[in-house]
Design a protein around this motif. Sequence first.
Motif, PDB file in Angstrom:
ATOM      1  N   GLY A 772       0.422  -1.285  -0.119  1.00  0.00           N
ATOM      2  CA  GLY A 772       0.411  -0.101   0.550  1.00  0.00           C
ATOM      3  C   GLY A 772       0.863   1.106   0.170  1.00  0.00           C
ATOM      4  O   GLY A 772       0.284   2.362  -0.786  1.00  0.00           O
ATOM      5  N   GLU A 773       2.088   1.350   0.888  1.00  0.00           N
ATOM      6  CA  GLU A 773       2.406   2.458   0.914  1.00  0.00           C
ATOM      7  C   GLU A 773       3.870   2.926  -0.505  1.00  0.00           C
ATOM      8  O   GLU A 773       3.657   3.634  -1.179  1.00  0.00           O
ATOM      9  CB  GLU A 773       3.925   2.168   1.933  1.00  0.00           C
ATOM     10  N   PHE A 774       4.238   1.679  -0.912  1.00  0.00           N
ATOM     11  CA  PHE A 774       4.776   1.963  -2.685  1.00  0.00           C
ATOM     12  C   PHE A 774       3.612   2.247  -3.651  1.00  0.00           C
ATOM     13  O   PHE A 774       4.380   2.952  -3.976  1.00  0.00           O
ATOM     14  CB  PHE A 774       4.987   0.467  -3.042  1.00  0.00           C
ATOM     15  N   ILE A 775       2.088   1.837  -3.559  1.00  0.00           N
ATOM     16  CA  ILE A 775       1.677   2.117  -4.891  1.00  0.00           C
ATOM     17  C   ILE A 775       0.939   3.379  -4.352  1.00  0.00           C
ATOM     18  O   ILE A 775       0.757   4.824  -4.890  1.00  0.00           O
ATOM     19  CB  ILE A 775       0.459   1.333  -4.669  1.00  0.00           C
ATOM     20  N   LEU A 776       0.859   3.756  -3.206  1.00  0.00           N
ATOM     21  CA  LEU A 776       0.494   5.887  -2.339  1.00  0.00           C
ATOM     22  C   LEU A 776       1.319   6.883  -3.061  1.00  0.00           C
ATOM     23  O   LEU A 776       1.373   7.600  -3.354  1.00  0.00           O
ATOM     24  CB  LEU A 776      -0.143   5.718  -0.852  1.00  0.00           C
ATOM     25  N   ARG A 777       2.990   6.149  -2.609  1.00  0.00           N
ATOM     26  CA  ARG A 777       3.925   7.250  -3.060  1.00  0.00           C
ATOM     27  C   ARG A 777       3.824   6.727  -4.346  1.00  0.00           C
ATOM     28  O   ARG A 777       3.414   8.527  -4.688  1.00  0.00           O
ATOM     29  CB  ARG A 777       4.545   7.027  -2.516  1.00  0.00           C
ATOM     30  N   ALA A 778       3.853   6.568  -5.135  1.00  0.00           N
ATOM     31  CA  ALA A 778       3.539   6.585  -6.681  1.00  0.00           C
ATOM     32  C   ALA A 778       2.413   7.345  -6.921  1.00  0.00           C
ATOM     33  O   ALA A 778       2.659   7.960  -8.271  1.00  0.00           O
ATOM     34  CB  ALA A 778       2.981   5.065  -7.245  1.00  0.00           C
ATOM     35  N   ALA A 779       1.167   7.197  -6.606  1.00  0.00           N
ATOM     36  CA  ALA A 779       0.010   8.042  -6.928  1.00  0.00           C
ATOM     37  C   ALA A 779       0.311   9.181  -6.862  1.00  0.00           C
ATOM     38  O   ALA A 779      -0.314  10.581  -7.375  1.00  0.00           O
ATOM     39  CB  ALA A 779      -0.710   7.035  -5.923  1.00  0.00           C
ATOM     40  N   THR A 780       0.962  10.046  -5.516  1.00  0.00           N
ATOM     41  CA  THR A 780       1.301  11.327  -5.005  1.00  0.00           C
ATOM     42  C   THR A 780       2.302  11.991  -5.709  1.00  0.00           C
ATOM     43  O   THR A 780       2.135  13.071  -6.537  1.00  0.00           O
ATOM     44  CB  THR A 780       2.397  11.372  -3.193  1.00  0.00           C
ATOM     45  N   ALA A 781       3.317  11.106  -6.420  1.00  0.00           N
ATOM     46  CA  ALA A 781       4.345  11.905  -7.182  1.00  0.00           C
ATOM     47  C   ALA A 781       3.560  11.960  -8.998  1.00  0.00           C
ATOM     48  O   ALA A 781       3.479  12.795  -9.200  1.00  0.00           O
ATOM     49  CB  ALA A 781       5.196  10.341  -7.468  1.00  0.00           C
ATOM     50  N   ILE A 782       2.821  10.997  -8.987  1.00  0.00           N
ATOM     51  CA  ILE A 782       1.769  11.646 -10.731  1.00  0.00           C
ATOM     52  C   ILE A 782       0.775  12.338  -9.863  1.00  0.00           C
ATOM     53  O   ILE A 782       0.650  13.775 -11.109  1.00  0.00           O
ATOM     54  CB  ILE A 782       0.255  10.113 -10.714  1.00  0.00           C
ATOM     55  N   TYR A 783       0.174  12.725  -8.905  1.00  0.00           N
ATOM     56  CA  TYR A 783      -0.440  14.175  -9.000  1.00  0.00           C
ATOM     57  C   TYR A 783       0.740  15.029  -8.751  1.00  0.00           C
ATOM     58  O   TYR A 783      -0.240  16.815  -8.907  1.00  0.00           O
ATOM     59  CB  TYR A 783      -1.234  13.778  -7.287  1.00  0.00           C
ATOM     60  N   ARG A 784       1.746  15.182  -8.630  1.00  0.00           N
ATOM     61  CA  ARG A 784       2.864  16.299  -8.428  1.00  0.00           C
ATOM     62  C   ARG A 784       3.106  16.820  -9.505  1.00  0.00           C
ATOM     63  O   ARG A 784       2.914  17.752  -9.745  1.00  0.00           O
ATOM     64  CB  ARG A 784       3.547  15.795  -7.268  1.00  0.00           C
ATOM     65  N   ALA A 785       3.090  15.516 -10.649  1.00  0.00           N
ATOM     66  CA  ALA A 785       3.668  15.906 -12.102  1.00  0.00           C
ATOM     67  C   ALA A 785       2.915  16.892 -12.594  1.00  0.00           C
ATOM     68  O   ALA A 785       2.998  17.386 -13.342  1.00  0.00           O
ATOM     69  CB  ALA A 785       4.110  14.259 -12.315  1.00  0.00           C
ATOM     70  N   ILE A 786       1.438  16.182 -12.120  1.00  0.00           N
ATOM     71  CA  ILE A 786       0.071  17.821 -13.115  1.00  0.00           C
ATOM     72  C   ILE A 786      -0.766  18.247 -12.316  1.00  0.00           C
ATOM     73  O   ILE A 786      -1.363  18.795 -12.356  1.00  0.00           O
ATOM     74  CB  ILE A 786      -1.193  16.119 -13.723  1.00  0.00           C
ATOM     75  N   ASP A 787       0.343  18.753 -11.573  1.00  0.00           N
ATOM     76  CA  ASP A 787       0.081  19.921 -10.371  1.00  0.00           C
ATOM     77  C   ASP A 787      -1.643  19.877  -9.454  1.00  0.00           C
ATOM     78  O   ASP A 787      -1.886  20.669 -10.056  1.00  0.00           O
ATOM     79  CB  ASP A 787       0.557  21.440 -11.354  1.00  0.00           C
ATOM     80  N   ASP A 788      -2.383  18.779  -9.299  1.00  0.00           N
ATOM     81  CA  ASP A 788      -3.433  18.624  -9.177  1.00  0.00           C
ATOM     82  C   ASP A 788      -3.280  18.294  -6.805  1.00  0.00           C
ATOM     83  O   ASP A 788      -2.149  17.569  -6.475  1.00  0.00           O
ATOM     84  CB  ASP A 788      -3.967  16.720  -9.203  1.00  0.00           C
ATOM     85  N   ARG A 789      -3.356  19.428  -6.334  1.00  0.00           N
ATOM     86  CA  ARG A 789      -3.161  19.886  -4.999  1.00  0.00           C
ATOM     87  C   ARG A 789      -4.406  18.550  -4.151  1.00  0.00           C
ATOM     88  O   ARG A 789      -3.666  18.493  -3.310  1.00  0.00           O
ATOM     89  CB  ARG A 789      -3.205  21.410  -5.347  1.00  0.00           C
ATOM     90  N   PHE A 790      -5.162  18.622  -4.988  1.00  0.00           N
ATOM     91  CA  PHE A 790      -6.652  18.405  -4.321  1.00  0.00           C
ATOM     92  C   PHE A 790      -6.229  16.817  -4.064  1.00  0.00           C
ATOM     93  O   PHE A 790      -6.108  16.130  -3.259  1.00  0.00           O
ATOM     94  CB  PHE A 790      -7.979  18.246  -4.847  1.00  0.00           C
ATOM     95  N   GLY A 791      -5.529  15.499  -5.087  1.00  0.00           N
ATOM     96  CA  GLY A 791      -5.380  14.637  -5.369  1.00  0.00           C
ATOM     97  C   GLY A 791      -3.864  14.139  -4.656  1.00  0.00           C
ATOM     98  O   GLY A 791      -3.666  13.574  -3.537  1.00  0.00           O
ATOM     99  N   VAL A 792      -2.744  15.130  -4.489  1.00  0.00           N
ATOM    100  CA  VAL A 792      -1.899  15.185  -3.363  1.00  0.00           C
ATOM    101  C   VAL A 792      -1.710  14.951  -1.972  1.00  0.00           C
ATOM    102  O   VAL A 792      -1.496  14.173  -1.356  1.00  0.00           O
ATOM    103  CB  VAL A 792      -1.046  16.474  -4.352  1.00  0.00           C
ATOM    104  N   ALA A 793      -2.883  16.046  -1.984  1.00  0.00           N
ATOM    105  CA  ALA A 793      -2.977  16.242  -0.363  1.00  0.00           C
ATOM    106  C   ALA A 793      -4.158  14.468   0.100  1.00  0.00           C
ATOM    107  O   ALA A 793      -3.382  14.415   0.764  1.00  0.00           O
ATOM    108  CB  ALA A 793      -4.204  17.467  -0.113  1.00  0.00           C
ATOM    109  N   ALA A 794      -4.633  14.162  -0.558  1.00  0.00           N
ATOM    110  CA  ALA A 794      -5.937  13.233  -0.464  1.00  0.00           C
ATOM    111  C   ALA A 794      -4.957  12.186  -0.808  1.00  0.00           C
ATOM    112  O   ALA A 794      -4.818  10.784   0.298  1.00  0.00           O
ATOM    113  CB  ALA A 794      -7.207  12.641  -1.655  1.00  0.00           C
ATOM    114  N   ALA A 795      -4.274  11.604  -1.417  1.00  0.00           N
ATOM    115  CA  ALA A 795      -2.808  10.604  -1.400  1.00  0.00           C
ATOM    116  C   ALA A 795      -2.083  10.755   0.078  1.00  0.00           C
ATOM    117  O   ALA A 795      -1.399   9.372   0.315  1.00  0.00           O
ATOM    118  CB  ALA A 795      -2.388  10.426  -2.532  1.00  0.00           C
ATOM    119  N   LEU A 796      -1.340  12.528   0.073  1.00  0.00           N
ATOM    120  CA  LEU A 796      -0.548  12.446   1.567  1.00  0.00           C
ATOM    121  C   LEU A 796      -1.201  11.223   2.536  1.00  0.00           C
ATOM    122  O   LEU A 796      -0.831  10.670   3.488  1.00  0.00           O
ATOM    123  CB  LEU A 796      -0.547  13.566   1.816  1.00  0.00           C
ATOM    124  N   ASN A 797      -2.375  11.970   2.912  1.00  0.00           N
ATOM    125  CA  ASN A 797      -3.565  11.688   3.947  1.00  0.00           C
ATOM    126  C   ASN A 797      -3.635  10.114   3.359  1.00  0.00           C
ATOM    127  O   ASN A 797      -3.232   9.681   4.965  1.00  0.00           O
ATOM    128  CB  ASN A 797      -4.619  12.480   3.897  1.00  0.00           C
TER     129      ASN A 797
END
Length: 933
Positions: A772-797
């Motif tokens: 789960g940690e591996f997948i969530l870190r990958a998701a966070t990286a995708i959100y950051r790359a496309i500048d989706d701040r809501f997504g970054v916050a949700a993935a970090l939570n």
Amino acid sequence: MSLADRYDPVRAARVHLGQQLRRLRGDAHLTQRQVAAAVKGGGSTVSDLERGAGSRVPGEGLVIRYIEICIEAMAAPATVRQARRDSLIDEYRNLARLIEYDRENRRSRGRGSDVIESLPRDVPVFFGRESEMSRLLGAAHERPGAIPIHLIEGMPGVGKTALAVHAAHELSRHFPGGTVFLSLNTHAPGRAAVSTTDALATLLIADGVESAAVAPTIEGRAALWRHRTVRRRLLLVLDDAASFAQIEPLLPADGRALVLVTSRHRLGAPSGVTVELAPMAGRSARQLIAGVADLPRVDEAQLDALAAHCGGLPLALGIVAGWVRAHPAVPVSDMLRRLGGAEGRALTVRDGSRTVVAAFEVSYASLPPTARRTFRLLGAHPGQDIDVYGASALIGATVGAARADLNELFERHLIEEPTLGRYRMHDLVAEYAADRAAAEPETGLALRRLSTHYQQTAPIANGLLNARKAATDARRPDLTDRRTALTWLRSERPNVLALMRSQASSGDHAELVGMSVAYASFLRQYGPWDQAAAVYRSAVAAARAIGDRHAEATALFTLAAVQRAADEYRPAADNFLAALAGYEDFADATGVARAHAGLGAVLWRIGEVVEADRHLTAAVEAARRVPGCDAEGEALTELGLFRMMGDRYDEAAALLADAANRQEQAGDSLGAALAWRALGNTYYLSDRYPQARAALSRALAIFEELEHPAGKALALLGLGGVQRLAGDYQPAQSALIQAIELFREISKPSSEAQAMSELGALLGSVGRAEEGEFILRAATAIYRAIDDRFGVAAALNQLGEVLRRRGDLAGAREVLRQAGDLYAELDDRLGSAAVANVDAAVLLDAGAPDRARQRYEDGLGAAESIGNPLETALAHEGLGRSGLMLGDPGALEHLRTAVAIFTRIGAAEASRVTELLADLGDRRSGPAGPLMV
């Protein structure tokens, strides 16, 4: 070992010896050319030896010299080399004895020296075609009956003659009545085609009939030929036939004979077996190149690249490989560069007198005039295939005339029909046709006719696709319902994009603008968004070039829409804004509404919440100023989504239910599905799980009916989230994995990251926190790359919760701090409540119940302010647990409240808190003091 081995023990022994010799040469690191020079035998002699070709006993001196040269070059102990030498020489002598025995056996069956033996020399290198060879070789053992005819058909250069000759050599021992090869020269450059009358004379004279005894008429010659072949076990190869009528009088008298016929035409014989050859691929193509070029060791990737340049066509493969063999000092990489250049195409590479283009020239020249014109104009078509309606438009003729020309080209193997009703050319044939089209003065007009056809047909298909309308246009009787419309739009999409790129390149601005308007709806909804963005950038420039401001606004809007779909939010916002200005200049209320809605939708994704609210409200107002405006449902959906993200769930649900109903009443199935999906997500976020399942399931059914991959993936994502929170982990995991795969296929990174976040949270819940940690870190990286701040916050939570489960409390607090800061900046109270609850759980695990209780109170306040049941229940559960550790008498009431809410919304957490309360009830008779958990 060849497929013929089970039929011919002599051949099997030859092939096996050849394989052993070739393996020996490879172990000695010698090329075929080096061995040929050392044994003072020609390269073809050594090649025949290694392939097991020929009917005579290989010369003993040649074989022994071959073995000795290779043995001397081997890096192996003397005992190993001597054993290898003795074994190979013994195998050769056994083969010689077997050949002599077989020869005597054949003589005893009465096969005389006057029997016809006219086969050409077998091809030097033959690889692949295993299934085709199996069918041909099996013909030798068919029971006599009707004359066995095997028609070998295919495009120029595909290897028909090579297959027929190779099969005939393999089969010849089974036909003591003779083996006859006769070329009919239908496509022989510089040679006249052989008439049936002359072919019969050739066969009769070759069979021993005096020329004076040959009848003058075709009927007399055919009767004599049948008489001479009665009860004869004869193998007849008729090469390069034009029609079945041409070869029918040449057929032997009965079924003891076997006839192989090659043709570039589809002969349509009333009986017989058709073997249709396709270009080579994979291992067969690599083996052919390596064998002809004498490359014992070569990079497979380079061979695959050579084969790709040749389109897998054996003629081209052999020519290119021959060039490589003739230039041993030139690396294969240089040949690849040459083939990639403008002057070095496989079509024109020469090996002696052979070129691929020469083979095509003869077929082209033999076409009727109308089919030649159609062939040239098809060469101008920039797309990958075409149907009869597109061809009709391209050539400016009736559908019937176009169908007749396509059939003519199909019968001659100059076009293929890989799927029913759609025609395409082999890459090299298309290249040859394009060369012909370049000199065709009608090319520009033909492409404009095709463009008009697409512009007129797309609105018909879109009407069927989106509104269940019945077909009314007699020009397209095959478009009758949604499925046929979607099939046509998808089939033509690569051709449409290719034509639009061609129009941009040639500066045909008006046609490009027309195409961009006609296909805006479909490409916006179905993509591919990266390719659509490229052509719509060109469409914007084209509209500006011809001064069409309204078309420019439409192109800008479509460009922005596909950029939004591809998660390119900032450029999408700029283009929506530019489109809005253009639509306002023309007082286009529908366009204004759609541009406001699109702009608002991307602005909230990048955190510009106030501006997003203004534009989305303006979108609904603009749509409502026009009675029956079909943009109203779209605007309501976007505003509803925005209200959902602002935690105003009841207002969002009302807007989205209204949108879904309006879209359904208007017959806009896709719009309705999008609204139902958004409504399902609203119910999900407000913890109304049964309603969420119902709305998302409804959306999924529509998306599946529409074959809309992006929508289907979004509905699966929502369903997976609902199932996860309800504790249905297995179906949730399945839905989320399907969603991730679909999002990857359509290049939708933000949604892929969202599905990954859900999956990561699920895995953390079922004891697979590391994954789960591996997948969530990958998701966070995708959100950051496309500048989706809501997504970054949700993935970090969610990552914070998974790290807590792994015991990494410091890491959890750090990512939760980052998530909390983002949610505060975005004024997202639901996100803030979720972060507070997870952060409190971390503090509780760290043994700090006082600080945990404070954070749970923060979470409870935020959750109650927006009426979110799940986070409210989680905060009550946390307050109960921390209170138990602190001896708070109100702890049990918090737990009871949590259970009630969890049970009401169907959350999986209800069972764990119920179990905790049951355990606590058992302990009440114990000693006084704080109740620890």
